[in-house]
Design a protein around this motif. Structure first.
Motif, PDB file in Angstrom:
ATOM      1  N   LYS A  90       0.836  -1.205   0.000  1.00 31.31           N
ATOM      2  CA  LYS A  90       0.000   0.000   0.000  1.00 31.31           C
ATOM      3  C   LYS A  90       0.877   1.262   0.000  1.00 31.31           C
ATOM      4  O   LYS A  90       2.083   1.168   0.284  1.00 31.31           O
ATOM      5  CB  LYS A  90      -0.930  -0.029   1.213  1.00 31.31           C
ATOM      6  CG  LYS A  90      -0.194  -0.020   2.521  1.00 31.31           C
ATOM      7  CD  LYS A  90      -1.090  -0.381   3.680  1.00 31.31           C
ATOM      8  CE  LYS A  90      -0.223  -0.601   4.911  1.00 31.31           C
ATOM      9  NZ  LYS A  90      -0.848  -1.377   5.946  1.00 31.31           N
ATOM     10  N   ASN A 135       2.976   4.453   0.950  1.00 30.14           N
ATOM     11  CA  ASN A 135       3.760   4.816   2.135  1.00 30.14           C
ATOM     12  C   ASN A 135       4.290   3.668   2.969  1.00 30.14           C
ATOM     13  O   ASN A 135       4.763   3.863   4.082  1.00 30.14           O
ATOM     14  CB  ASN A 135       2.959   5.745   3.060  1.00 30.14           C
ATOM     15  CG  ASN A 135       2.994   7.148   2.528  1.00 30.14           C
ATOM     16  OD1 ASN A 135       4.049   7.596   2.047  1.00 30.14           O
ATOM     17  ND2 ASN A 135       1.868   7.820   2.549  1.00 30.14           N
ATOM     18  N   VAL A 136       4.204   2.486   2.444  1.00 28.36           N
ATOM     19  CA  VAL A 136       4.692   1.339   3.197  1.00 28.36           C
ATOM     20  C   VAL A 136       6.223   1.252   3.081  1.00 28.36           C
ATOM     21  O   VAL A 136       6.886   0.607   3.889  1.00 28.36           O
ATOM     22  CB  VAL A 136       3.978   0.051   2.713  1.00 28.36           C
ATOM     23  CG1 VAL A 136       4.385  -0.314   1.304  1.00 28.36           C
ATOM     24  CG2 VAL A 136       4.206  -1.106   3.650  1.00 28.36           C
ATOM     25  N   GLY A 137       6.788   1.942   2.060  1.00 24.09           N
ATOM     26  CA  GLY A 137       8.249   1.974   1.934  1.00 24.09           C
ATOM     27  C   GLY A 137       8.763   1.348   0.652  1.00 24.09           C
ATOM     28  O   GLY A 137       9.925   0.952   0.566  1.00 24.09           O
ATOM     29  N   LYS A 138       7.932   1.267  -0.364  1.00 22.37           N
ATOM     30  CA  LYS A 138       8.330   0.610  -1.618  1.00 22.37           C
ATOM     31  C   LYS A 138       9.519   1.316  -2.281  1.00 22.37           C
ATOM     32  O   LYS A 138      10.485   0.675  -2.668  1.00 22.37           O
ATOM     33  CB  LYS A 138       7.141   0.558  -2.602  1.00 22.37           C
ATOM     34  CG  LYS A 138       5.993  -0.296  -2.121  1.00 22.37           C
ATOM     35  CD  LYS A 138       4.874  -0.396  -3.130  1.00 22.37           C
ATOM     36  CE  LYS A 138       4.167   0.932  -3.395  1.00 22.37           C
ATOM     37  NZ  LYS A 138       3.490   1.501  -2.195  1.00 22.37           N
ATOM     38  N   SER A 139       9.425   2.628  -2.386  1.00 25.26           N
ATOM     39  CA  SER A 139      10.514   3.360  -3.036  1.00 25.26           C
ATOM     40  C   SER A 139      11.791   3.238  -2.228  1.00 25.26           C
ATOM     41  O   SER A 139      12.873   3.031  -2.777  1.00 25.26           O
ATOM     42  CB  SER A 139      10.164   4.833  -3.162  1.00 25.26           C
ATOM     43  OG  SER A 139       8.841   4.973  -3.555  1.00 25.26           O
ATOM     44  N   LYS A 145       7.583  11.701  -6.291  1.00 19.42           N
ATOM     45  CA  LYS A 145       6.665  10.616  -6.574  1.00 19.42           C
ATOM     46  C   LYS A 145       5.283  11.137  -6.912  1.00 19.42           C
ATOM     47  O   LYS A 145       4.934  12.263  -6.618  1.00 19.42           O
ATOM     48  CB  LYS A 145       6.567   9.690  -5.361  1.00 19.42           C
ATOM     49  CG  LYS A 145       7.805   8.865  -5.206  1.00 19.42           C
ATOM     50  CD  LYS A 145       7.522   7.710  -4.283  1.00 19.42           C
ATOM     51  CE  LYS A 145       6.888   8.197  -2.994  1.00 19.42           C
ATOM     52  NZ  LYS A 145       6.288   7.147  -2.242  1.00 19.42           N
ATOM     53  N   ASN A 197       8.181  -4.234   6.954  1.00 19.01           N
ATOM     54  CA  ASN A 197       9.078  -3.078   6.964  1.00 19.01           C
ATOM     55  C   ASN A 197       8.913  -2.227   8.226  1.00 19.01           C
ATOM     56  O   ASN A 197       7.973  -2.396   8.984  1.00 19.01           O
ATOM     57  CB  ASN A 197       8.795  -2.234   5.704  1.00 19.01           C
ATOM     58  CG  ASN A 197       9.850  -1.164   5.479  1.00 19.01           C
ATOM     59  OD1 ASN A 197      11.013  -1.337   5.868  1.00 19.01           O
ATOM     60  ND2 ASN A 197       9.457  -0.057   4.852  1.00 19.01           N
ATOM     61  N   LYS A 198       9.858  -1.326   8.377  1.00 15.64           N
ATOM     62  CA  LYS A 198       9.867  -0.345   9.474  1.00 15.64           C
ATOM     63  C   LYS A 198      10.035  -0.999  10.838  1.00 15.64           C
ATOM     64  O   LYS A 198       9.443  -0.547  11.821  1.00 15.64           O
ATOM     65  CB  LYS A 198       8.598   0.542   9.432  1.00 15.64           C
ATOM     66  CG  LYS A 198       8.329   1.139   8.031  1.00 15.64           C
ATOM     67  CD  LYS A 198       7.367   2.302   8.029  1.00 15.64           C
ATOM     68  CE  LYS A 198       7.056   2.752   6.598  1.00 15.64           C
ATOM     69  NZ  LYS A 198       6.141   3.869   6.480  1.00 15.64           N
ATOM     70  N   ASP A 217      12.511  -0.808  12.566  1.00 18.01           N
ATOM     71  CA  ASP A 217      13.265   0.107  13.435  1.00 18.01           C
ATOM     72  C   ASP A 217      12.326   0.852  14.388  1.00 18.01           C
ATOM     73  O   ASP A 217      12.755   1.401  15.389  1.00 18.01           O
ATOM     74  CB  ASP A 217      14.069   1.110  12.586  1.00 18.01           C
ATOM     75  CG  ASP A 217      13.207   1.778  11.519  1.00 18.01           C
ATOM     76  OD1 ASP A 217      12.649   1.055  10.674  1.00 18.01           O
ATOM     77  OD2 ASP A 217      13.088   3.024  11.551  1.00 18.01           O
ATOM     78  N   LEU A 234      14.598   1.804   5.293  1.00 19.63           N
ATOM     79  CA  LEU A 234      15.270   3.069   5.565  1.00 19.63           C
ATOM     80  C   LEU A 234      16.658   2.852   6.156  1.00 19.63           C
ATOM     81  O   LEU A 234      17.643   3.432   5.709  1.00 19.63           O
ATOM     82  CB  LEU A 234      14.411   3.883   6.545  1.00 19.63           C
ATOM     83  CG  LEU A 234      14.692   5.363   6.641  1.00 19.63           C
ATOM     84  CD1 LEU A 234      14.367   6.047   5.320  1.00 19.63           C
ATOM     85  CD2 LEU A 234      13.869   5.977   7.773  1.00 19.63           C
TER      86      LEU A 234
HETATM   87  P1  GDP Z   1       6.032   4.010  -0.903  1.00 20.83           P
HETATM   88  O1  GDP Z   1       4.858   4.889  -1.029  1.00 20.83           O
HETATM   89  O2  GDP Z   1       5.592   2.622  -0.562  1.00 20.83           O
HETATM   90  O3  GDP Z   1       6.978   4.039  -2.032  1.00 20.83           O
HETATM   91  O4  GDP Z   1       6.821   4.487   0.434  1.00 20.83           O
HETATM   92  P2  GDP Z   1       8.165   5.348   0.569  1.00 20.83           P
HETATM   93  O5  GDP Z   1       9.356   4.498   0.240  1.00 20.83           O
HETATM   94  O6  GDP Z   1       8.024   6.633  -0.082  1.00 20.83           O
HETATM   95  O7  GDP Z   1       8.170   5.529   2.154  1.00 20.83           O
HETATM   96  C1  GDP Z   1       7.139   6.225   2.825  1.00 20.83           C
HETATM   97  C2  GDP Z   1       7.690   6.804   4.109  1.00 20.83           C
HETATM   98  O8  GDP Z   1       8.107   5.757   5.011  1.00 20.83           O
HETATM   99  C3  GDP Z   1       8.910   7.673   3.882  1.00 20.83           C
HETATM  100  O9  GDP Z   1       8.832   8.770   4.742  1.00 20.83           O
HETATM  101  C4  GDP Z   1      10.075   6.774   4.274  1.00 20.83           C
HETATM  102  O10 GDP Z   1      11.189   7.482   4.745  1.00 20.83           O
HETATM  103  C5  GDP Z   1       9.454   5.948   5.393  1.00 20.83           C
HETATM  104  N1  GDP Z   1      10.100   4.634   5.519  1.00 20.83           N
HETATM  105  C6  GDP Z   1      10.331   3.742   4.542  1.00 20.83           C
HETATM  106  N2  GDP Z   1      10.950   2.642   5.059  1.00 20.83           N
HETATM  107  C7  GDP Z   1      11.109   2.868   6.366  1.00 20.83           C
HETATM  108  C8  GDP Z   1      11.698   2.118   7.449  1.00 20.83           C
HETATM  109  O11 GDP Z   1      12.202   1.003   7.295  1.00 20.83           O
HETATM  110  N3  GDP Z   1      11.654   2.676   8.674  1.00 20.83           N
HETATM  111  C9  GDP Z   1      11.106   3.886   8.901  1.00 20.83           C
HETATM  112  N4  GDP Z   1      11.122   4.359  10.143  1.00 20.83           N
HETATM  113  N5  GDP Z   1      10.560   4.625   7.926  1.00 20.83           N
HETATM  114  C10 GDP Z   1      10.560   4.135   6.663  1.00 20.83           C
END
Ligand code: GDP
Length: 422
Positions: free
Chosen positions: A177, A179-183, A232, A288-289, A291, A323
């Motif tokens: 979904k 903001n899950v961290g795909k990029s 994005k 993910n996340k 941390d 991250l």
């Molecule tokens: P996408 O929409 O799935 O592509 O998500 P993004 O890669 O843009 O990440 C969305 C937000 O989550 C950004 O602010 C990232 O910095 C944050 N984020 C991604 N991976 C992690 C992680 O492993 N830990 C933390 N704390 N934040 C993360």
């Protein structure tokens, strides 16, 4: 796909020869309950190498099952690599094995291993008495004669161009979904590597393919929504309404299904999971996340995840931080493992032998099964031939899949079962 099977009594050096022949690449290991040793295989272009785990005679630990596996592996073999230990010479067991191999009328390469040992020369003449024409002197430990053996194997197999089929480059999609961290994950996986990009033919112009290398092996990441881009797409819609997500899923071999371990599982996650299952993709859960959460929360998330996806109990989970780049190499390890599993083909004889054992455990009164075949890989597809057109009970299919997973390496890979009436 042709089969080359390594046989020999225990400790003659089967595993080390196997490892030397495949180089540093990763083998598929079949974890089989109740077996003294695992059956291991590795796929080359057009052929697979199988380490049979050893033929043994008369020892009690050696179960009937593994003995049968070995016999079936030989049955399916296009070429048998029979190893004799240069330190020990020809033993009665070796003579037994020779007898079986001659009876089966198989092409045999006799490999005289450990030729670095002092005693090896003394035994060299003994091995002629076994009556095999093709004899190779090697030392797996010292890497002597391995390349010659390998090129002789390939020469003997005469792999046709169709069998070689330019090795397909694996396509990987990262789904999850917004903001899950795909990029972030894509960036962590690719690192500083320069990527070759190209638009995917026939798809939205925003989608691009990215070719990357990992230890010399090529992979393609399918960029689902400009994930690699600096800015994005802001209001990214839900996955299912984004056609790019669907296109990526359809053309992928493996999906990295990204979830946010710091928040509860949502309906959107469930929908994505449902789509992956429906399309029979190999995949792994990436939580993910991490941390942001403690160990206790991880366990809780894992429990909730498998509750939400009860039909994905065969799918591994990796806790990562895109991250902080935590556990990224582990993702690569799984990608390669799932790739091997997707492409694994079970030798027909072995498959039928195990299938007969499964149906003894779960007999069905309403039908008679004749045999099972595996016409396809990626996803592994099986055809059950019986005297009925109707599907057997769902619980039977479920049982069958779970039994297969116990024996064969289908981690993270869906199994397709089709039915045919004869
Ligand atoms: P996408 O929409 O799935 O592509 O998500 P993004 O890669 O843009 O990440 C969305 C937000 O989550 C950004 O602010 C990232 O910095 C944050 N984020 C991604 N991976 C992690 C992680 O492993 N830990 C933390 N704390 N934040 C993360």
């Amino acid at each position: 796909m042709k089969n080359v099977v390594i046989v020999g009594r225990p400790n003659v050096g089967k595993s080390s020869l196997f490892n030397k022949l495949i180089g540093k690449r990763k083998a598929i290991i079949h974890p089989s309950p109740g077996m003294t040793r695992d059956l291991i295989s590795f796929q080359f272009k057009g052929w697979q190498l199988i380490d049979s785990g050893g033929i043994d005679f008369g020892t009690e630990e050696f179960s009937e099952l593994i003995r049968n596996q070995v016999f079936y592996a030989i049955e399916e073999a296009d070429l048998v690599i029979f190893i004799i230990d240069g330190k020990e010479g020809v033993t009665p067991i070796d003579k037994e094995i020779s007898k079986i191999l001659r009876k089966k009328n198989k092409k045999v390469f006799l490999v005289f291993n450990k030729i670095d040992a002092k005693s090896a020369q003394d035994f060299y003449y003994e091995i002629f008495s076994l009556g095999f024409k093709d004899i190779f002197k090697v030392s797996s430990e010292h890497n002597l004669g391995i390349e010659e053996l390998k090129s002789s194997i390939e020469k003997e197999l005469k792999i046709s161009p169709e069998e070689i089929q330019e090795e397909k480059i694996l396509r990987i999609a990262i789904l999850g979904k917004p903001n899950v961290g795909k990029s972030s994950l894509l960036n962590s996986l690719i690192g500083k590597q320069k990527v070759l990009t190209s638009p995917i033919p026939g798809t939205t112009r925003d989608s691009i393919d990215m070719e990357v290398k990992y230890y010399g092996k090529k992979f393609i990441f399918i960029d689902t929504a400009g994930q690699r881009r600096e800015t994005k797409i802001k209001d990214q819609q839900e996955f299912l309404s984004v056609s790019r997500g669907r296109e990526a899923l359809l053309s992928a071999d493996i999906v990295l299904f990204l979830l946010d371990a710091s928040t509860p599982i949502t309906n959107q996650d469930r929908e994505i999971g449902f789509e992956i299952e429906k399309n029979y993709k190999g995949f792994v859960f990436l939580a993910n996340k991490v941390d942001l959460i403690n160990l206790e929360k991880r366990e809780e998330f894992k429990k909730k995840l498998y509750e939400a996806f009860p039909y994905f109990d065969y799918v591994p989970i990796i806790f990562i931080s895109a991250l902080k780049k935590y556990n990224i190499p582990k993702i690569w390890k799984y990608i390669i493992e799932i790739q091997n599993s997707l492409n694994y083909r079970i030798p027909t004889g072995l498959l039928n032998r195990t299938f007969r054992e499964f149906i003894l455990k779960y007999p069905l009164k309403d039908r008679k099964f004749y045999y099972i075949t595996q016409p396809e890989t990626n996803p592994p597809t099986f055809v059950l031939v019986s005297n009925k057109t109707e599907k057997p009970k769902q619980s039977f299919i479920k049982f069958l899949k779970s039994e297969m997973r116990k024996i064969y390496p289908f981690k993270g890979v869906p199994i397709k079962i089709l039915l045919k009436k004869r």
